[in-house]
Design an enzyme around this catalytic site. Sequence first.
Site, PDB file in Angstrom:
ATOM      1  N   ARG A   1       0.827  -1.207   0.000  1.00 43.88           N
ATOM      2  CA  ARG A   1       0.000   0.000   0.000  1.00 43.88           C
ATOM      3  C   ARG A   1       0.868   1.266   0.000  1.00 43.88           C
ATOM      4  NH1 ARG A   1      -5.113  -1.045   2.452  1.00 43.88           N
ATOM      5  NH2 ARG A   1      -6.032  -2.772   1.298  1.00 43.88           N
TER       6      ARG A   1
ATOM      7  N   TYR B   1      19.108   4.109  10.047  1.00 44.41           N
ATOM      8  CA  TYR B   1      18.355   3.571   8.910  1.00 44.41           C
ATOM      9  C   TYR B   1      19.315   2.974   7.873  1.00 44.41           C
ATOM     10  CZ  TYR B   1      15.302   3.522   4.793  1.00 44.41           C
ATOM     11  OH  TYR B   1      14.589   3.144   3.674  1.00 44.41           O
TER      12      TYR B   1
ATOM     13  N   THR C   1      17.219   5.795  -5.552  1.00 48.43           N
ATOM     14  CA  THR C   1      17.501   7.165  -5.153  1.00 48.43           C
ATOM     15  C   THR C   1      16.224   7.768  -4.558  1.00 48.43           C
ATOM     16  OG1 THR C   1      18.442   9.245  -5.916  1.00 48.43           O
ATOM     17  CG2 THR C   1      16.919   8.140  -7.435  1.00 48.43           C
ATOM     18  N   ASN C   2      16.185   9.090  -4.348  1.00 46.29           N
ATOM     19  CA  ASN C   2      14.991   9.755  -3.807  1.00 46.29           C
ATOM     20  C   ASN C   2      13.804   9.513  -4.729  1.00 46.29           C
ATOM     21  OD1 ASN C   2      16.341  11.414  -1.611  1.00 46.29           O
ATOM     22  ND2 ASN C   2      17.462  12.083  -3.408  1.00 46.29           N
TER      23      ASN C   2
ATOM     24  N   TRP D   1      13.309  24.205   4.774  1.00 49.22           N
ATOM     25  CA  TRP D   1      14.477  23.825   5.575  1.00 49.22           C
ATOM     26  C   TRP D   1      15.783  23.959   4.804  1.00 49.22           C
ATOM     27  CZ3 TRP D   1      14.930  19.693   9.778  1.00 49.22           C
ATOM     28  CH2 TRP D   1      13.944  19.894  10.752  1.00 49.22           C
TER      29      TRP D   1
ATOM     30  N   ARG E   1      20.125  16.966  -5.381  1.00 46.94           N
ATOM     31  CA  ARG E   1      19.410  15.706  -5.228  1.00 46.94           C
ATOM     32  C   ARG E   1      19.000  15.145  -6.590  1.00 46.94           C
ATOM     33  NH1 ARG E   1      21.404  15.775  -1.151  1.00 46.94           N
ATOM     34  NH2 ARG E   1      20.577  15.628   0.977  1.00 46.94           N
TER      35      ARG E   1
ATOM     36  N   ASP F   1      20.955  20.657   6.335  1.00 51.97           N
ATOM     37  CA  ASP F   1      20.844  20.406   4.897  1.00 51.97           C
ATOM     38  C   ASP F   1      20.892  18.917   4.574  1.00 51.97           C
ATOM     39  OD1 ASP F   1      20.421  22.707   3.430  1.00 51.97           O
ATOM     40  OD2 ASP F   1      22.531  23.277   3.432  1.00 51.97           O
TER      41      ASP F   1
END
Length: 363
Positions: free
Chosen positions: A17, A141, A169-170, A245, A252, A324
Site C-alpha cells: 500500500r 536507517y 535514489t529519492n 528547511w 538531489r 541540509d
Amino acid sequence: MNNPLDKDTKIYVTGHRGLVGSAIWNNLQQRGYTHLVGRTHSELDLLDPVAVRRFFDEEQPQAVVLAAAHVGGILANLRYRADFIYENLQIQQNVIGESFRHGVQKLLFLGSTCIYPREAPQPMKEEVLLTSPLEYTNEPYAIAKIAGLKMCESFNLQYGTNYIAVMPTNLYGPNDNFHLENSHVLPAMIRKIHLAHCLRTGNWDAVRKDLDLRPAEGVDGKSTDTEILEKLAKFGITPEAVTLWGTGRPMREFLWSEEMADASVHVLLNVDFKDTYREGETDIRNCHINVGTGKELSIREVAEKIQQEIGYQGELRWDASKPDGTLRKLTDVSKLHRLGWHHRVEIDEGIHRLYRWYLEHGE
C-alpha cells in the site's frame, strides 16, 4: 540473465500500500502477474516473527518483494533513531529468514542510496559502500539497509539463493506521504507551496479540504481561520512566503516511483545474482544495484519548479539554521543500464504529474 518468472508465480509484495510497494504491485499486474499476495500492517505485523512464519506457512509464496520499511525525512530520522534501526532490521530478519526457510525462488530487497558514505565520490558507484563514515542524521536507517543487502548477498554466497538488492535514489509519485513534518522533501514542498498558494488566493475551501484529509497536529478543516493560520505558520506556510528547511543548496536526484517500480520488476524478472558481479571475482561484494536517473538538481531548483507548476506568487525563503543533510547524493547507474533499464520521466514532467495526483486525491 534468467528467464522471467512464470505469469502464475505467486508473488508476495510487502508494503503493497506504500509509495514503492503499490507501484511495484501495479507494474506486476500490468505485466500480467495476477497471483499477487499483499497484507496491510493491521493484517500482518512484519515485526512479529511468529505471525510472519504463519503467513509463509499458509501462503507459500514463490517470490518475494521486500518493499516494507520504516521510512521518513531528516527530522524523523534524527528523532526516532531506535525505531529506524530496530524496526527495519526486524522486518528484514523476519521476511528474508522466512523466505529462506520456505524455499522462495527469488527475492527482491529494496534499500536506499543513503547507505553510501557522507563524503562518497560523486556519482556514487556501488563499490563505495562501507569505504567511509555515513551521514549522521540517517545512520541507523542506513545501517539497517546495509544489513539487509549484506543478508541477501550472504545467503546467495552460502546457500545459492537468488536474492537481489536494489538501492533506489529519492523517490516521489502516487501514494506519496505529504505529512508536513515526516515526509520526504519533494512531496512536503508541493503541499507547503500548494497551501500557501491557497491562502494567498483566498481559497479557504481548498485549505480546509486539505487539512480535513491530512490534519496538521490536531488542526483540521473544522478549526478556526486563526488556528489554521497559526498552525500553518509554524510549518513555514503563510500567504506571503513559504520557508523551507536548509539553504536549498544540496543537490538531489529524483526518480518517479512508477519508474522505480518498473526498474525493480525488470530486475526481479530478468536479473540473477550472478549478473550482479564480475565473473572471476574472488571477493564477491557490492552486488546491489543502484536505481536512479544519474541526473541531479538543487533543492532550490526543485522548489522553484514546484512554485512555477502551482503558480504561487509569494516568496520562497530558506531557513539556514535547519540541517541540509548530505550535499550531494548522485548515483552512478551504469550497472543498471548494463542490465537493460533506463529512466524516461524527467523532473518537470514528474512534478506536474505529482501535483495533479495530489489535487485529484484531495477531494
